[in-house]
Structure formats: structure tokens, C-alpha cells
Design an enzyme around this catalytic site. Structure first.
Site, PDB file in Angstrom:
ATOM      1  N   LYS A  76      -5.380  -6.918   4.637  1.00  0.00           N
ATOM      2  CA  LYS A  76      -4.133  -7.237   3.959  1.00  0.00           C
ATOM      3  C   LYS A  76      -2.975  -7.269   4.957  1.00  0.00           C
ATOM      4  O   LYS A  76      -3.163  -7.594   6.121  1.00  0.00           O
ATOM      5  CB  LYS A  76      -3.903  -6.239   2.831  1.00  0.00           C
ATOM      6  CG  LYS A  76      -4.959  -6.342   1.726  1.00  0.00           C
ATOM      7  CD  LYS A  76      -4.492  -5.672   0.452  1.00  0.00           C
ATOM      8  CE  LYS A  76      -5.425  -5.959  -0.705  1.00  0.00           C
ATOM      9  NZ  LYS A  76      -4.829  -5.575  -1.994  1.00  0.00           N
ATOM     10  N   ILE A  77      -1.789  -6.907   4.484  1.00  0.00           N
ATOM     11  CA  ILE A  77      -0.592  -7.037   5.320  1.00  0.00           C
ATOM     12  C   ILE A  77      -0.428  -5.819   6.237  1.00  0.00           C
ATOM     13  O   ILE A  77      -0.756  -4.690   5.867  1.00  0.00           O
ATOM     14  CB  ILE A  77       0.670  -7.218   4.447  1.00  0.00           C
ATOM     15  CG1 ILE A  77       1.878  -7.610   5.307  1.00  0.00           C
ATOM     16  CG2 ILE A  77       0.955  -5.968   3.617  1.00  0.00           C
ATOM     17  CD1 ILE A  77       3.066  -8.120   4.494  1.00  0.00           C
ATOM     18  N   THR A  78       0.075  -6.072   7.447  1.00  0.00           N
ATOM     19  CA  THR A  78       0.407  -4.998   8.366  1.00  0.00           C
ATOM     20  C   THR A  78       1.572  -5.441   9.243  1.00  0.00           C
ATOM     21  O   THR A  78       2.109  -6.542   9.092  1.00  0.00           O
ATOM     22  CB  THR A  78      -0.820  -4.600   9.212  1.00  0.00           C
ATOM     23  OG1 THR A  78      -0.534  -3.359   9.887  1.00  0.00           O
ATOM     24  CG2 THR A  78      -1.173  -5.670  10.234  1.00  0.00           C
ATOM     25  N   TRP A  79       1.955  -4.563  10.138  1.00  0.00           N
ATOM     26  CA  TRP A  79       3.051  -4.839  11.068  1.00  0.00           C
ATOM     27  C   TRP A  79       2.547  -4.672  12.482  1.00  0.00           C
ATOM     28  O   TRP A  79       1.699  -3.815  12.769  1.00  0.00           O
ATOM     29  CB  TRP A  79       4.208  -3.865  10.820  1.00  0.00           C
ATOM     30  CG  TRP A  79       5.302  -3.930  11.849  1.00  0.00           C
ATOM     31  CD1 TRP A  79       6.366  -4.796  11.880  1.00  0.00           C
ATOM     32  CD2 TRP A  79       5.455  -3.090  12.997  1.00  0.00           C
ATOM     33  NE1 TRP A  79       7.149  -4.546  12.980  1.00  0.00           N
ATOM     34  CE2 TRP A  79       6.615  -3.509  13.688  1.00  0.00           C
ATOM     35  CE3 TRP A  79       4.713  -2.032  13.519  1.00  0.00           C
ATOM     36  CZ2 TRP A  79       7.053  -2.902  14.858  1.00  0.00           C
ATOM     37  CZ3 TRP A  79       5.140  -1.424  14.684  1.00  0.00           C
ATOM     38  CH2 TRP A  79       6.304  -1.863  15.345  1.00  0.00           C
ATOM     39  N   GLY A 197      -8.764  -8.124  15.542  1.00  0.00           N
ATOM     40  CA  GLY A 197      -9.262  -6.863  16.072  1.00  0.00           C
ATOM     41  C   GLY A 197      -8.510  -5.661  15.557  1.00  0.00           C
ATOM     42  O   GLY A 197      -8.473  -5.418  14.356  1.00  0.00           O
ATOM     43  N   CYS A 215      -1.578  -2.414   4.575  1.00  0.00           N
ATOM     44  CA  CYS A 215      -3.004  -2.600   4.259  1.00  0.00           C
ATOM     45  C   CYS A 215      -3.273  -2.513   2.762  1.00  0.00           C
ATOM     46  O   CYS A 215      -4.419  -2.342   2.338  1.00  0.00           O
ATOM     47  CB  CYS A 215      -3.876  -1.603   5.020  1.00  0.00           C
ATOM     48  SG  CYS A 215      -3.666  -1.701   6.814  1.00  0.00           S
TER      49      CYS A 215
END
Length: 265
Positions: A76-79, A197, A215
Site C-alpha cells: 500500500k502507501i508509504t513515504w 524492495g 502500509c
């Protein structure tokens, strides 16, 4: 596995724009598929950027319209940003590819690196990445004066931790003594060759994570090596340690094709 090639793309003032790194991943991926180069790990830092994997929901993105790059990895989304070591292992694996085994190897390398700095980390069942475990639920401080049996993040469908200040912020998970992720992993496998990764939080400003649901996980948070050790630590200091453990784990692994069970007649 064959000997790994490491490429240090850029750090600090030379941090690599996400799109530039993504283009380089695709170029290296094509060369590895064609057997023109050996297995390769790209190591770098990014300027601040949010990236969203294929399973990201709208309710997990920044509320203020901050741009997000949608990418073709899992998760999902992360930074990503300063103080975070990012690694893109581009490896050819036997088919049918065992994706889970590849993720476990990346986790193992980071777990070993953390241990070398004196920090115990682990895996959490059902959640990829590397984690620092919190206290048992019954020993954690109550949120908002409520029993944790009524944690609004899990029981109230309309509750949004992005709108509820530092008490629920992912970056404060350590103060709440919750499980907290120190390294995220999201990969893609195309033509039997891995891409994307891990991102290892060395000493970033974790407040960046408070604008999203990292996430997609609402009942845990994020941390960094610096936070857990209680001291300043740099990507430059951590880089050779992570590289060494990646080499040890990945070069000494014996990847096997995923077992495919034949359907009974």
C-alpha cells in the site's frame, strides 16, 4: 545465488528522484532478464515522496492533496525521504517464483543489521516488513481514556487517525508502546526478475508518515533506528552494514521454485 553487484546511486544532497530511480530499475531489470548483468542491488535515498502500491485505498492517502506516485509494486502507501535507506534488489529467481521467500530474505538481512546495532527486531504474522514489538495490549496506555478493547481505529469505521492529532499519529507508536515498523517491504516480480524492495528508517522525520495510513495499517505505527537507539545515526553509518548482510543473506540463499500443488482428478 550468483555474486551480487551493489550500486550506490546517491545519498544526502545527491538523493535520487523517485522517477529517476524507477526508470533505472526498469533499465536494470531488462538487462538482468537478458543476462547482460548479474543480480544487482540499487541503494539510495530519495527526496520526500509518497508512493502507493496497487492495493492502496483512497482513505489511506494524504488528506491535503499532497501528490502521490502510484507504482506497480505490491503493498500500500508509504513515504520515502531523507534519513531512510532504500534498496532495490533486482534478481533473477527460479520459476514459479516464491515471492514470500524473497520477502523473508530481505527481512532477514535488515533484522541482522538492526541486531548489529543492538536493536532486537522481528517479523509480525500477516504483516510484511521488519518490526519492533510493543507491549502486550493489556499493558499499553489507554487511547483517549478508552479501554483498548474499544480502540476507535479498529471499531469505528468513520474514525480517521489522520485527523486526530498526535495521540493517534503513527510516528508516536513508540510512546503508545505499540508494534512499530522500522522497515517496509514492497516488491514486484516480472519475467522472473524482482523489482522494488525495502525502505529502512534509519533517522528520518517520521512525522511524514502521519499524513497517511502507512502500509494501510491503523493499529500500529512507525519507528526508526535512531528513535529506538536514542541517538543520532546516519544512513552513511548504516549503509555498509546493510550491504554486508544483504550480500550474506542473498548470496548464500538457495532459492527454490514455489511448490505448485497439482489439482486432484
Amino acid at each position: 545465488m550468483s555474486e551480487l553487484r551493489f550500486v550506490r546511486m546517491g545519498f544526502g544532497a545527491d538523493a535520487v528522484d523517485y522517477q529517476v530511480a524507477w526508470d533505472e530499475q526498469r533499465r536494470v531489470h531488462a538487462a538482468r532478464f537478458a543476462d547482460e548483468i548479474p543480480d544487482t542491488v540499487l541503494l539510495l535515498e530519495h527526496p520526500p515522496v509518497y508512493t502507493a502500491g496497487r492495493r492502496t485505498e483512497d482513505s489511506e492517502r494524504p488528506l491535503d492533496g499532497t501528490p502521490v506516485i502510484d507504482v506497480d509494486r505490491g503493498g500500500k502507501i508509504t513515504w520515502h525521504g531523507p534519513g531512510q535507506l532504500v534498496g532495490y534488489p533486482i534478481q533473477k529467481l527460479p520459476r514459479p517464483v516464491d515471492v514470500v521467500a524473497h520477502v523473508r530474505r530481505l527481512e532477514e538481512a535488515i533484522i541482522r543489521a538492526c541486531a548489529e546495532f543492538g536493536l532486537e527486531t522481528t517479523r509480525v504474522e500477516g504483516r510484511s516488513g521488519v518490526w519492533v514489538l510493543g507491549d502486550p495490549v493489556e499493558r499499553r496506555p489507554a487511547l483517549g481514556g478508552l479501554s483498548l478493547d474499544f480502540d476507535p481505529r479498529l471499531t469505528d469505521e468513520e474514525f480517521d487517525p489522520r485527523l486526530n492529532g498526535p495521540e493517534y499519529a503513527p510516528s508516536n507508536a513508540g510512546q503508545r508502546r505499540e508494534d512499530r515498523k522500522i522497515a517496509a517491504i514492497g516488491i514486484r516480480v516480472a519475467k522472473g526478475v524482482t523489482m522494488h524492495g525495502f525502505s529502512f528508517n534509519v533517522n528520518p522525520d517520521n512525522v511524514w508518515f502521519d499524513r497517511i495510513i502507512p502500509c494501510g495499517i491503523r493499529d500500529a505505527g512507525v519507528t526508526s533506528l535512531g528513535n529506538e537507539l536514542g541517538r543520532d545515526i546516519t544512513v552513511e553509518e548504516v549503509l555498509p552494514v546493510v550491504e554486508r548482510h544483504l550480500r550474506d543473506v542473498l548470496e548464500n540463499a538457495e532459492p527454490k521454485p514455489r511448490v505448485v500443488e497439482k489439482a486432484s482428478a
